[in-house]
Write an enzyme that holds these catalytic residues in place. Structure first.
Site, short mmCIF file in Angstrom:
data_model
loop_
_atom_site.label_atom_id
_atom_site.label_comp_id
_atom_site.label_asym_id
_atom_site.label_seq_id
_atom_site.Cartn_x
_atom_site.Cartn_y
_atom_site.Cartn_z
N CYS A 47 19.69 59.51 45.34
CA CYS A 47 18.47 58.71 45.22
C CYS A 47 18.41 57.99 43.88
O CYS A 47 17.70 57.00 43.73
CB CYS A 47 17.24 59.59 45.40
SG CYS A 47 17.29 60.55 46.91
N ALA A 79 26.45 70.16 56.50
CA ALA A 79 25.61 69.24 55.72
C ALA A 79 26.46 68.01 55.41
O ALA A 79 26.69 67.66 54.26
CB ALA A 79 25.12 69.91 54.44
N ALA A 134 22.50 67.25 48.20
CA ALA A 134 21.15 67.82 48.29
C ALA A 134 21.07 69.00 49.25
O ALA A 134 20.73 70.12 48.85
CB ALA A 134 20.16 66.73 48.68
N ALA A 135 21.39 68.78 50.52
CA ALA A 135 21.21 69.83 51.53
C ALA A 135 22.20 70.98 51.32
O ALA A 135 21.82 72.15 51.40
CB ALA A 135 21.36 69.23 52.92
N GLU A 139 16.71 40.34 56.30
CA GLU A 139 16.23 41.43 57.16
C GLU A 139 16.05 40.89 58.58
O GLU A 139 15.43 39.86 58.80
CB GLU A 139 14.90 41.96 56.61
CG GLU A 139 14.14 42.90 57.53
CD GLU A 139 14.89 44.17 57.92
OE1 GLU A 139 15.46 44.83 57.03
OE2 GLU A 139 14.92 44.49 59.13
N ALA A 159 22.78 73.19 60.87
CA ALA A 159 22.97 71.80 60.44
C ALA A 159 21.74 71.36 59.67
O ALA A 159 20.61 71.67 60.07
CB ALA A 159 23.20 70.89 61.64
N VAL A 196 37.05 68.81 55.82
CA VAL A 196 37.11 69.73 56.95
C VAL A 196 37.55 68.92 58.16
O VAL A 196 36.92 67.92 58.51
CB VAL A 196 35.75 70.42 57.20
CG1 VAL A 196 35.80 71.24 58.48
CG2 VAL A 196 35.38 71.29 56.01
N ARG A 230 26.08 54.19 49.07
CA ARG A 230 25.86 55.50 49.67
C ARG A 230 26.22 56.60 48.68
O ARG A 230 25.47 57.53 48.48
CB ARG A 230 26.69 55.61 50.94
CG ARG A 230 26.61 56.94 51.64
CD ARG A 230 25.21 57.23 52.13
NE ARG A 230 25.06 58.62 52.53
CZ ARG A 230 23.91 59.22 52.77
NH1 ARG A 230 22.78 58.55 52.65
NH2 ARG A 230 23.86 60.49 53.10
N THR A 237 14.12 64.89 50.28
CA THR A 237 13.14 65.98 50.34
C THR A 237 13.34 66.84 51.58
O THR A 237 13.27 68.06 51.53
CB THR A 237 11.72 65.40 50.38
OG1 THR A 237 11.70 64.34 51.34
CG2 THR A 237 11.29 64.89 49.04
#
Lengths: 460, 136
Positions: free
Chosen positions: A56, A123, A24-25, A191, A291, A93, A145, A313
């Protein structure tokens, strides 16, 4: 004048932009950089095999609503070609030299390359977090993930898993839990905190969702810590709150942590949330290094305190800002409200701004109002329940948070309230809002407006 | 016309790897972008095209298309001299999204070495295969 020719040469040379991370980013940053600079050499470097896909969407492939993981591709290879973005997948990297402006990368066959940059965008995202629980080194604890994680879970389901334990009742945990129930598994969610969706909703709103999930057959154990993973090499059960729970599938959804290893090793400062510290242009403390996304922190619009929202988002908005700046343009990131929505079986939940619990932590005094209503005129068939909760700062009377739980029509109300918060709207102004109505679509008085009226009465 | 996945591929055109089509019209060649290309770019907001008289070279950029989220070079499918430019596309770029093969043509060329360069392009059958391999 002696330096003139060199300067000429430098200005003629194409700008080199490197983006580490290609979801995304990262892709957003690279695209924005290309829009600012048509001649720059832009490279994306990703450790993952797949780039430009939607994380997502992963739970919905597991749930079967989306036919295949391939369908989650947002950016095709053709997109990278058309924008002249050089994509290097399965490449890690290993170092950033911020003085010499060089990135060292190792590809999948092990060959090392040093790449010069003029602007660098980090990112690197976030990694699934595993608390130091006894037995956590055992095999068979999955997380959700990346795409490969999703494939593993689906594979386990197709191999006949009948039951699953999900550790963590956040968005990912619950969306995955719903998906597995839809696949016919018996699902138990554990939880640690006393409520589900603790980062997203106040307890009163979360309760409505918990009841709905329980009606649908999800077993939810709140206020229980996972104490141990049991079994031989492979996990067979967990101990949670002193109780042994056996299952075929174990999914850790304890949350994610910003992936900052590379930044730290390169001397790039982290902020108080332990994510990479940024300014309004998404620059880190090091010149020409940006970043964005799940690895970066940025101020909350209301508290002005740094937060690491880890939402898609936010990632794309930050990516666009960093990419524009990295490409020689100018853009500012306005800050985070952390608007988020989800759908769990037949119930939708949304949030924007601060929850009441978050205002208490920030020592902001508030008045809240919550209204239960219907999504259509009360007399219209199939009207579904909806509950709107507003959080209003006492002194300014500005709306600083909202939560909605309902059968439908949650998202666009959350968006409307997000606009209201971002524009600093007072609860008095919201109470006068000119909302739309028709019997099959809404009540005459929108529940947002009624909730504002309630807050006004309490403020009197 | 066939549809590969969601993308239209008309017969009778030649296609390049850079998402362009050409249509041979006598001794002229009409050129534009494919349905696949416009769908990748989404709503085109700005089209920068060459002027009549410009010399285009095969596989080299001759203009740009910009959408809300993306920007892409137009890469010439063949070499030639621009004889006509679609002014309507410049004033109403949405035509590129609505009708990339007809109203959304970009330029008409007088080709420089059409027969030789055609070897570098895909015919209909090859283009259908190519579209199948593009994935999404």
């Amino acid at each position: 004048m002696a330096q003139e020719p060199r300067k000429m040469k430098e200005t003629m040379m194409a700008r080199r932009i490197i983006v580490i991370g290609a979801n995304a980013a990262g892709v957003e940053a690279a695209s924005a950089a290309r829009k600012k600079d048509r001649t720059a050499e832009i490279a994306l470097i990703s450790q993952e095999k797949n780039a430009g896909y939607s994380r997502c969407g992963l739970p919905f492939v597991i749930g079967g609503q989306i036919p295949s993981f391939k369908d989650l591709t947002v950016y095709s290879p053709a997109y990278f070609q058309m924008l002249k973005l050089k994509l290097n997948t399965e490449t890690k990297v290993t170092a950033i030299d911020t003085k010499e402006k060089v990135v060292t990368a190792v590809d999948k066959v092990g060959s090392t390359e040093s790449l010069q940059y003029d602007s660098l965008v980090i990112a690197t995202g976030a990694d699934a977090f595993m608390p130091p629980i006894k037995g956590r080194e055992k095999q068979g604890i999955l997380s959700l993930r990346n795409l490969e994680d999703g494939e593993k879970i689906l594979q386990a389901v197709q191999n006949g898993a009948k039951s699953a334990v999900i550790m963590g009742a956040g968005l990912i945990g619950l969306e995955t839990g719903v998906a597995l129930i839809e696949r016919g598994l018996k699902v138990t969610v554990v939880e640690m905190l006393p409520q589900i969706l603790p980062a997203m909703l106040d307890a009163d709103m979360a309760k409505m969702i918990q009841e709905h999930l329980q009606e649908k057959g999800m077993c939810i154990l709140t206020g229980k810590c996972v104490e141990e993973f049991l079994g031989g090499d492979k996990v067979k059960a967990i101990m949670a709150g002193g109780e042994k729970i056996e299952a075929d599938l174990f999914i850790s959804a304890f949350g994610v942590r910003a992936n900052t290893k590379l930044a730290v090793e390169s001397g790039i400062s982290l902020g108080e949330t332990r994510a990479i510290k940024t300014n309004g242009r998404m620059e880190t403390a090091v010149k020409d290094v940006y970043a964005v996304g799940d690895c970066a922190e940025a101020p909350n619009i209301i508290t002005h305190q740094p937060v690491c929202a880890q939402l898609g988002t936010i990632a794309v908005r930050q990516g666009k800002v960093a990419g524009t700046n990295a490409g020689g343009g100018y853009a500012l990131f306005p800050g985070i409200l952390a608007s988020a929505v989800t759908r769990l079986f037949d119930i939708e939940a949304g949030v924007t701004g601060l929850t009441e619990a978050a205002t208490q932590r920030a020592r902001i005094e508030v008045v809240t109002g919550a209204i239960s209503s219907k999504t259509k005129a009360d007399y219209y068939p199939n009207a579904l329940p909806i509950k709107v909760k507003l959080v209003v700062e006492k002194e300014s009377q500005r709306i600083i948070g909202a939560q909605i739980v309902g059968g439908e029509e949650v998202t666009q109300r959350i968006n409307a309230l997000s606009f209201a918060i971002q524009k600093g709207m007072t609860v008095r102004e919201l109470a006068k809002a000119d909302t739309a109505y028709a019997p099959p679509l809404n009540e005459t008085w929108d529940p947002m407006v009624l909730a504002a009226e309630m807050v006004l009465m309490k403020l009197r | 016309m066939v549809k590969v996945d969601n993308y239209e591929v008309p017969e009778g055109l030649y296609y390049s790897n850079d998402f362009e089509w050409i249509k041979i019209e006598g001794d002229k060649v009409r050129m534009g972008i494919t349905d696949y290309a416009q769908k990748q770019l989404r709503e085109v907001v700005y089209a920068e095209l060459p002027e009549a008289g410009a010399e285009l070279k095969q596989n080299e950029p001759y203009g740009t298309l910009e959408s809300v989220k993306a920007v892409s070079d137009l890469v010439a499918a063949i070499s030639g001299t621009v004889e006509e430019v679609n002014a309507e596309v410049q004033s109403k770029p949405e035509i590129l999204n609505e009708d990339p093969y007809e109203k959304g043509w970009l330029v008409v060329l007088k080709p420089a070495s059409l027969q030789a360069e055609l070897a570098n392009l895909m015919d209909f059958d090859k283009a259908v295969e190519w579209h199948k391999n593009q994935g999404k």
